[in-house]
Design a protein around this motif. Structure first.
Motif, short mmCIF file in Angstrom:
data_model
loop_
_atom_site.label_atom_id
_atom_site.label_comp_id
_atom_site.label_asym_id
_atom_site.label_seq_id
_atom_site.Cartn_x
_atom_site.Cartn_y
_atom_site.Cartn_z
N SER A 236 0.98 -1.23 -0.14
CA SER A 236 0.07 -0.11 -0.06
C SER A 236 0.81 1.24 -0.02
N ASP A 237 0.35 2.50 -0.34
CA ASP A 237 0.88 3.53 -0.39
C ASP A 237 1.65 4.00 1.07
N ALA A 238 0.85 3.68 1.92
CA ALA A 238 1.48 3.92 3.42
C ALA A 238 2.63 3.04 3.81
N ASP A 239 2.48 1.85 3.34
CA ASP A 239 3.63 0.76 3.70
C ASP A 239 4.76 1.26 2.73
N TYR A 240 4.56 1.73 1.62
CA TYR A 240 5.79 2.27 0.66
C TYR A 240 6.41 3.27 1.37
N ARG A 241 5.78 4.31 1.67
CA ARG A 241 6.46 5.32 2.42
C ARG A 241 7.05 5.07 3.57
#
Length: 344
Positions: A236-241
């Motif tokens: 997910s975008d949050a996990d990617y960041r």
């Protein structure tokens, strides 16, 4: 005249084998898709490729399956046997209906297959950007012997044999090689594309679902070819960041010496780096151009006392050689003048 039991049994055997073969083929293509990466796509590009495979298989089966079944039937029905009643017609040479069938159907199938293939070929062009509201993430890829290096220029981080991408976001891979040619392949997300020295290829892909996807080199490249595998982690975008911040805070930077050690042929474990040298990917692409990393004409040389002595001796030798040559020339000229004077 009644048929023999063996003849009736053989017909049933042929029929059962044919049906089972077709059933196993259908099961392998559709029911067992979970076991085949290519038939279990997780992105739009891979889905299009799967559809092309299925459509092509069905179209070719329209010709192959009936032809195979008829071949068995003809061999069995018209075999030589006692009391056979097959029609003997040695002058037979032409039948409009039959020739229309066995020429017409394949021609129609080939035409449809050509149209479908051309359409999908243009639609699945690797360098064409995917339609999305999200901005593509650029990942630069370098194939080495026998490992993969991934540069993320937007985040200034690098990884080896593993790459993490945000799900449902187009990924723009820029690929080259700093070793013999290879082929980059993530079968559940996109088709394969070659990596070649001195060239930068472009491949778009997207993961519609989170997960870890298998990637490998698909071109034989020597001793550890089988070890050229990597993971593509879609999160997910949050996990990617969070992953990016973790790499920046916990990993060491990649220096030019670090990269050169990775470029030495051999296998490597998964690694991550908090930064990498500026424009390293572009330097590798232009490595063999004049002024590139492989150009030795402008490289500085390191001298030692011994090399300085050798250089002085070489210069002194060249100077002595020049003096000797000049003396010889003068001597030859004097001899010529004297000889000319005597003649006069």
């Amino acid at each position: 005249m009644s048929k023999k039991p063996g003849s009736r049994l053989m017909k049933w055997v042929v029929l059962i084998v044919t049906v089972l073969s077709l059933a196993l083929t259908v099961w392998a293509l559709f029911a067992g898709t979970g076991n085949y990466f290519v038939l279990n796509p997780k992105g739009p590009i891979a889905e299009g490729q799967r559809d092309l495979i299925v459509i092509s298989t069905i179209l070719t089966a329209i010709v192959i399956v009936p032809t195979t079944i008829i071949a068995f039937i003809i061999v069995w029905r018209y075999r030589d046997k006692p009391g056979r009643k097959a029609k003997y017609d040695p002058d037979f040479s032409h039948n409009n209906l039959l020739e229309t069938i066995w020429w017409g159907i394949p021609i129609v199938v080939i035409f449809i297959l050509a149209v479908v293939t051309v359409r999908y070929t243009y639609a699945l062009e690797p360098s064409v950007a995917l339609k999305s509201e999200k901005k593509p993430v650029t990942i630069q890829v370098v194939s080495l012997d026998w490992k993969w290096v991934f540069f993320n220029p937007e985040e200034n981080i690098a990884t080896v044999n593993s790459v993490t991408i945000p799900e449902d976001t187009p990924i723009r891979f820029e690929l080259t090689a700093d070793a013999p040619m290879n082929s980059f392949w993530v079968p559940q997300l996109a088709g394969q594309i070659y990596t070649m020295s001195g060239m930068a290829m472009t491949l778009y892909m997207q993961a519609d679902h989170p997960g870890t996807y298998f990637g490998s080199g698909a071109n034989f490249s020597g001793e550890h070819f089988a070890d050229m595998r990597f993971d593509v982690n879609a999160v997910s975008d949050a996990d990617y960041r969070a992953w990016v911040e973790k790499i920046k805070s916990e990993s060491k930077p990649m220096t030019m010496e670090t990269y050169q050690s990775l470029a030495i042929p051999g296998t490597a474990e998964k690694q991550s780096f908090s930064s990498f040298p500026d424009n390293l990917f572009q330097q590798l692409v232009t490595k063999y151009l004049p002024g590139g990393l492989a150009d030795t004409s402008n490289r500085a040389t390191h001298t030692t006392p011994q090399t300085e002595i050798n250089e002085k001796e070489s210069e002194q030798g060249q100077s002595d050689m020049g003096t000797d040559t000049k003396s010889n020339n003068e001597h030859d000229g004097l001899g010529t003048d004297t000889q000319e004077g005597s003649n006069n």
